[in-house]
Design a protein around this motif. Structure first.
Motif, PDB file in Angstrom:
ATOM      1  N   ALA A   8     -47.217  15.523  16.273  1.00 46.48           N
ATOM      2  CA  ALA A   8     -47.652  16.466  15.240  1.00 46.48           C
ATOM      3  C   ALA A   8     -47.160  16.003  13.866  1.00 46.48           C
ATOM      4  N   SER A   9     -45.925  15.547  13.810  1.00 54.39           N
ATOM      5  CA  SER A   9     -45.346  15.133  12.528  1.00 54.39           C
ATOM      6  C   SER A   9     -46.061  13.908  11.974  1.00 54.39           C
ATOM      7  N   LEU A  10     -46.346  12.936  12.840  1.00 57.00           N
ATOM      8  CA  LEU A  10     -47.052  11.738  12.364  1.00 57.00           C
ATOM      9  C   LEU A  10     -48.459  12.093  11.885  1.00 57.00           C
ATOM     10  N   GLN A  11     -49.145  12.929  12.641  1.00 58.83           N
ATOM     11  CA  GLN A  11     -50.496  13.320  12.216  1.00 58.83           C
ATOM     12  C   GLN A  11     -50.445  14.009  10.860  1.00 58.83           C
ATOM     13  N   ASP A  12     -49.436  14.844  10.691  1.00 55.81           N
ATOM     14  CA  ASP A  12     -49.307  15.610   9.457  1.00 55.81           C
ATOM     15  C   ASP A  12     -48.996  14.702   8.269  1.00 55.81           C
ATOM     16  N   THR A  16     -58.522   9.637  26.746  1.00 54.93           N
ATOM     17  CA  THR A  16     -58.996  11.005  26.974  1.00 54.93           C
ATOM     18  C   THR A  16     -57.915  11.775  27.712  1.00 54.93           C
ATOM     19  N   PRO A  17     -57.152  12.582  26.970  1.00 51.75           N
ATOM     20  CA  PRO A  17     -56.065  13.325  27.619  1.00 51.75           C
ATOM     21  C   PRO A  17     -56.609  14.347  28.598  1.00 51.75           C
ATOM     22  N   ALA A  18     -55.831  14.632  29.610  1.00 51.87           N
ATOM     23  CA  ALA A  18     -56.240  15.631  30.596  1.00 51.87           C
ATOM     24  C   ALA A  18     -55.949  17.037  30.092  1.00 51.87           C
ATOM     25  N   GLU A  19     -54.927  17.174  29.305  1.00 53.17           N
ATOM     26  CA  GLU A  19     -54.613  18.497  28.759  1.00 53.17           C
ATOM     27  C   GLU A  19     -54.144  18.321  27.329  1.00 53.17           C
ATOM     28  N   SER A  20     -54.235  19.403  26.577  1.00 52.98           N
ATOM     29  CA  SER A  20     -53.685  19.315  25.234  1.00 52.98           C
ATOM     30  C   SER A  20     -53.134  20.665  24.807  1.00 52.98           C
ATOM     31  N   VAL A  21     -52.146  20.611  23.937  1.00 49.31           N
ATOM     32  CA  VAL A  21     -51.615  21.844  23.344  1.00 49.31           C
ATOM     33  C   VAL A  21     -51.687  21.705  21.834  1.00 49.31           C
ATOM     34  N   GLN A  22     -51.600  22.836  21.163  1.00 47.05           N
ATOM     35  CA  GLN A  22     -51.634  22.804  19.706  1.00 47.05           C
ATOM     36  C   GLN A  22     -50.226  22.945  19.140  1.00 47.05           C
ATOM     37  N   ASN A  68     -37.665  35.948  11.126  1.00 50.23           N
ATOM     38  CA  ASN A  68     -37.005  34.927  10.317  1.00 50.23           C
ATOM     39  C   ASN A  68     -37.558  35.052   8.900  1.00 50.23           C
ATOM     40  N   SER A  69     -36.709  35.544   8.011  1.00 44.13           N
ATOM     41  CA  SER A  69     -37.170  35.833   6.644  1.00 44.13           C
ATOM     42  C   SER A  69     -37.553  34.579   5.870  1.00 44.13           C
ATOM     43  N   TRP A  70     -37.116  33.444   6.321  1.00 47.08           N
ATOM     44  CA  TRP A  70     -37.275  32.239   5.501  1.00 47.08           C
ATOM     45  C   TRP A  70     -38.550  31.480   5.767  1.00 47.08           C
ATOM     46  N   GLU A  71     -39.192  31.784   6.895  1.00 52.38           N
ATOM     47  CA  GLU A  71     -40.293  30.904   7.277  1.00 52.38           C
ATOM     48  C   GLU A  71     -41.651  31.388   6.789  1.00 52.38           C
ATOM     49  N   PHE A  72     -42.529  30.421   6.593  1.00 47.05           N
ATOM     50  CA  PHE A  72     -43.928  30.677   6.282  1.00 47.05           C
ATOM     51  C   PHE A  72     -44.759  30.096   7.418  1.00 47.05           C
ATOM     52  N   ARG A  73     -45.536  30.930   8.054  1.00 47.37           N
ATOM     53  CA  ARG A  73     -46.414  30.444   9.103  1.00 47.37           C
ATOM     54  C   ARG A  73     -47.614  29.787   8.447  1.00 47.37           C
ATOM     55  N   ARG A  74     -47.985  28.627   8.928  1.00 44.67           N
ATOM     56  CA  ARG A  74     -49.112  27.892   8.340  1.00 44.67           C
ATOM     57  C   ARG A  74     -50.200  27.721   9.388  1.00 44.67           C
ATOM     58  N   PRO A  75     -50.961  28.788   9.658  1.00 45.22           N
ATOM     59  CA  PRO A  75     -51.943  28.695  10.747  1.00 45.22           C
ATOM     60  C   PRO A  75     -53.010  27.635  10.495  1.00 45.22           C
ATOM     61  N   GLU A  76     -53.156  27.228   9.231  1.00 44.29           N
ATOM     62  CA  GLU A  76     -54.175  26.205   8.942  1.00 44.29           C
ATOM     63  C   GLU A  76     -53.661  24.797   9.238  1.00 44.29           C
ATOM     64  N   VAL A  77     -52.352  24.672   9.444  1.00 41.29           N
ATOM     65  CA  VAL A  77     -51.793  23.348   9.741  1.00 41.29           C
ATOM     66  C   VAL A  77     -51.557  23.254  11.243  1.00 41.29           C
ATOM     67  N   VAL A  78     -52.543  22.746  11.944  1.00 39.78           N
ATOM     68  CA  VAL A  78     -52.521  22.729  13.404  1.00 39.78           C
ATOM     69  C   VAL A  78     -52.976  21.362  13.892  1.00 39.78           C
ATOM     70  N   TYR A  79     -52.304  20.818  14.865  1.00 40.91           N
ATOM     71  CA  TYR A  79     -52.724  19.536  15.445  1.00 40.91           C
ATOM     72  C   TYR A  79     -52.793  19.646  16.952  1.00 40.91           C
ATOM     73  N   GLU A  80     -53.680  18.842  17.518  1.00 37.51           N
ATOM     74  CA  GLU A  80     -53.790  18.773  18.972  1.00 37.51           C
ATOM     75  C   GLU A  80     -52.862  17.672  19.481  1.00 37.51           C
ATOM     76  N   ILE A  81     -52.143  17.967  20.536  1.00 37.92           N
ATOM     77  CA  ILE A  81     -51.266  16.971  21.153  1.00 37.92           C
ATOM     78  C   ILE A  81     -51.727  16.787  22.599  1.00 37.92           C
ATOM     79  N   GLY A  82     -52.088  15.570  22.934  1.00 38.30           N
ATOM     80  CA  GLY A  82     -52.630  15.311  24.266  1.00 38.30           C
ATOM     81  C   GLY A  82     -51.587  14.804  25.246  1.00 38.30           C
TER      82      GLY A  82
END
Ligand code: NBX
Length: 823
Positions: free
Chosen positions: A295-299, A209-215, A179-193
């Protein structure tokens, strides 16, 4: 050479370099190919990167300005963004289109092939997702500091193919070629529980205390407005495993176990859920909603804290729009952040939330109102469920204070207090928002009278209307360069960001020279459409026929089946009187064009597709019919296909059962491009009638209250059928195998649905629909009269620009600054 108004110092050099040189540089150094070996896609990428360079300047500049002015920010949260191809859009908005075309041609390449060597970004199902894309364009054009938040699905809406006329679904893979239009922002990462448990300390402070989380990892796409100086961001989240893969497991040879966590995490952003108005796909879908909303609210809060040190006045600086209930989890999530992470009381947290969030409803269909089993919710979101219970408790007190009966209150709380079965997301979104809007005047009225009746009584100022709109850049300037050029010749190009200026062409509606030019444009667009049909289906079209088009998701309420039944009736009528001698007039040739996807699990919608294809097979091969009638179903409808179909159509089918189509936006695109509308008094058709005038739109059928009355008393269609030889013939052909190779069972469910119940009122509307079609046949034979109406449609559709819609949201909902039109 084109300039961009706000230049940034560090990028000055770019402006001195001819656009073509930048493309060639990218072809070599970014794509890694030389001219002799480059393919269309390589050139497409090189041109895209060259445009993207230019966009980045405006982008950085916009960001700086918004920060400096502390401009109020608007966040548009949507599970779907149906943006389509971006290259032509960006070239247009930056004023680089002709330069780019000239350059591509100068390299001996076919311009269309290069510009179109980009897959559609089809991250949506239908109207709701396309509206979000139009809004992104208009927020940038009107200078709203807007940011879109969604999911970077690896697979967008499925690819539709036909097998023997039946819909088949294949996975779509838009990211395969990059995708030519996108910029990956590896520094913008949030945990979602997800899951886990909640503890409370002695002061009552909760810890989840979440049992699992994804980024969630951010990918940004710049969105340039008209003329390119204001550039907003579409930020899409991609899911990733939290923490690294367990190398020990891997080294022990258990590759599957090592990969398992990764696969599970990444599944969250893997596929767009293809259900349109059908509630399914449980746990994963809920996780997707939580994932992107959290993720959006955290951001946005992280960004907020770069300017402010507490959240007391969040709603003065930030407005969040929830695109339907899919992000409604934002209500308890924001309250959770305010309480558990920032120490606010529940009451204060609810107040702040209600100053910040707003909710748009897009449907009244009861089965499409989202709800989650309480058990599932508790399992995945234990803390959010506690907060929802607090909201319900607080809401109960509020409602009692307003004198509501407790049975009524139970019906509108988020969780019904006695049934305790479902978490009702519409109620949650409503209760947690400052403003709630419908998407057309009629829809908003019906919201007040039906699904949100009791909530509306309680908060009479909360519901407001914001009639949808469409962006004139994509839906006139880009998709119909012929008409756009003709308009600009007459009135200048001010209409592009001030669409009401189209009024100025109204006096030309009867001008012979203008009519001739307008007709020539339509003919060329019809030819382009006919070429596409030829290429994709092998069917040859007669461009003198009325091109009669219905393109949208396939759904009973949209009534594609009424349209195909009308085609059958017309076929029968032509067969019975091939030269039109009995009726005293030759038949007006017609082409019925359909395109649209059915939800994979929606059997009846798939049966409608099959019927369209079955009828096409009979009609198109009948020598008695010839060019008088053709039926076409174009597979795999998407934004790019719409860009050819809309300018090339004469007639637009907007025939939903009155009261069921929230607004429609295709209706607006067609009328803007000079197709006449045949339609019911539904959604935004009602307002289109007000704008174009009753002589210029073809309205038929039951009205919303009449439909509701018939549905209420379960009126049966049998009486109507008994008195209609035309309907009787259609019904018996569907049961005798006329359109199903003699197979008599194929349409049994269809006949029961329409012939016995007819919830969507096809039968009582049929005669009026038929009559209106024949009236249109007659009108088409008087080209001057037809094109006068077509021109008046174009001239009077200016109000339906999404720029108007966005300014209205900005004034009435977001209280956010924007540029006035034409400035
Ligand atoms: O939203 C559509 C309405 O049907 C149109 O009338 C309206 O013009 C458009 C924009 O306001 N709704 C829609 O597209 N809904 C969905 O796509 C949808 C997707 C997933 C889901 C429910 C609805 N679970």
């Amino acid at each position: 050479m084109t300039t961009i108004k706000h230049k940034i110092d560090d990028a000055k050099d770019l402006h001195d370099e001819p656009f073509g040189d930048v493309v060639l540089r990218h072809l070599i150094y970014s794509v890694g190919k030389d001219k002799t070996h480059a393919e269309a896609r390589d050139w497409n990428v090189a041109v895209s990167l060259a445009v993207r360079d230019r966009m980045v300047e405006g982008w950085i500049d916009t960001t700086r300005h918004v920060y400096a002015r502390q401009q109020k920010r608007v966040y548009y949260l949507s599970m779907e963004f149906m943006i389509g191809r971006m290259l032509e859009d960006n070239l247009t908005n930056l004023g680089l289109l002709s330069e780019a075309k000239e350059f591509i041609a100068s390299q001996g390449l076919d311009v269309e092939t290069v510009l179109h060597a980009e897959q559609d970004a089809a991250l949506g199902n239908g109207g709701l997702g396309r509206l979000a894309a139009c809004f992104m364009d208009s927020m940038a054009t009107t200078g709203v500091a807007g940011m879109g938040y969604g999911i970077r699905y690896q697979h967008g809406i499925f690819r539709q193919t036909l097998e023997d006329g039946w819909q088949m679904e294949e996975p779509e893979d838009w990211l395969f070629e990059g995708n030519s239009w996108e910029f990956r922002r590896p520094e913008v990462v949030y945990e979602i529980g997800f899951g886990g448990h909640v503890t409370h300390d002695a002061d009552g402070k909760a810890t989840w205390t979440p049992a699992e989380s994804v980024q969630a990892v951010a990918f940004d796409m710049p969105i340039a407005g008209w003329e390119g100086d204001h550039v907003n961001t579409l930020r899409l989240w991609s899911a990733r495993q939290s923490g690294m893969m367990n190398l020990d497991t891997f080294n022990d040879g258990d590759f599957m176990a090592a990969a398992r966590q990764q696969v599970l995490a990444e599944t969250i952003s893997k596929v767009l859920y293809p259900g349109d108005h059908t509630p399914q796909g449980r746990e994963l879908r809920l996780k997707q909603e939580v994932f992107f909303t959290s993720a959006s609210l955290q951001d946005m809060l992280r960004r907020f804290f770069t300017n402010y040190d507490n959240l007391d006045n969040l709603g003065d600086h930030v407005a969040v729009q929830l695109n339907d209930t899919h992000p409604a989890i934002a209500v308890p999530e924001l309250i959770r952040i305010l309480m558990d992470l920032h120490g606010y009381t529940f009451e204060r947290a609810l107040e702040i939330t209600r100053e910040t969030l707003h909710y748009t409803n897009h449907t009244l269909l009861p089965e499409a109102l989202e709800k989650w089993p309480k058990d599932l919710f508790e399992h995945i979101l234990p803390r959010h469920l506690q907060i929802i219970n607090m909201i319900d408790g607080h809401f109960y007190q509020e409602a009692m204070a307003k004198g509501l009966d407790h049975h009524i209150i139970a019906g509108i709380q988020v969780i019904h207090p006695h049934q305790q079965d479902w978490v009702r997301m519409g109620n949650l979104a409503f209760i947690g928002s400052r403003k709630v809007n419908g998407v057309s005047a009629l829809h908003t009225e019906l919201m007040k009278q039906t699904v949100f009746h009791d909530l509306h009584t309680m908060y009479p100022d909360k519901i407001i209307n914001q009639t949808n709109g469409v962006t004139p850049r994509r839906w006139l300037l880009e998709c119909n360069p012929g008409l756009a050029g003709l308009i600009t010749e007459q009135i200048g190009d001010g209409w592009i960001d001030d669409l009401e200026q189209l009024q100025k062409i109204a006096p030309l509606a009867t001008d012979a020279a203008f009519q001739k030019a307008y007709r020539a444009v339509k003919s060329a667009n019809k030819q382009r459409l006919a070429d596409m049909v030829q290429e994709r289906t092998g069917i040859t079209l007669n461009t003198d026929a009325i091109f009669d088009t219905q393109i949208k998701r396939i759904h009973e309420y949209k009534r594609q089946h009424m349209n195909i039944m009308e085609a059958i009736a017309l076929y029968n009528a032509i067969k019975a009187d091939p030269e039109g001698t009995k009726r005293g007039a030759a038949w007006q040739p017609r082409v019925k064009i359909f395109a649209g996807k059915a939800a994979p699990s929606y059997f009846f919608a798939k049966l409608i597709i099959k019927l369209i294809n079955d009828v096409a097979a009979v009609v198109n091969n009948d020598p008695d019919i010839g060019d008088k009638l053709k039926v076409v179903f174009l597979p795999n409808y998407n934004v790019s296909m719409a860009e050819v179909l809309i300018p090339g159509s004469d007639l637009s089918e907007q025939i939903s059962t009155a009261g069921f189509e929230a607004s429609g936006t295709g209706n607006m695109k067609f009328a803007l491009n000079g197709a006449l509308t045949i339609g019911t008094l539904d959604g935004a058709n009602v307002e289109m009638l007000d704008h174009v005038g009753e002589d210029n739109i073809f309205i038929f059928g039951l009205k919303a209250d009449e439909v509701a009355e018939r549905q209420h008393r379960r009126a049966r269609p049998s009486e109507v059928i008994k008195n209609s030889p035309m309907l009787q013939q259609i019904m018996s052909q569907l049961s005798d195998g006329t359109f199903s190779d003699g197979e008599t069972e194929r349409y049994r469910d269809f006949l029961t649905n329409v012939g016995d119940h007819d919830y969507f009122q096809v039968i009582p509307d049929f005669q009026a629909y038929w009559d209106m079609q024949r009236q249109l046949d007659g009108l088409y034979q008087n080209a001057e009269a037809w094109f006068e109406k077509a021109i008046l449609n174009t001239a009077r559709m200016g109000w339906f620009s999404s720029d108007r819609t966005i300014r209205s949201y900005a004034d009435q909902i977001w209280r956010a600054p924007h540029k006035m039109s034409g400035t």
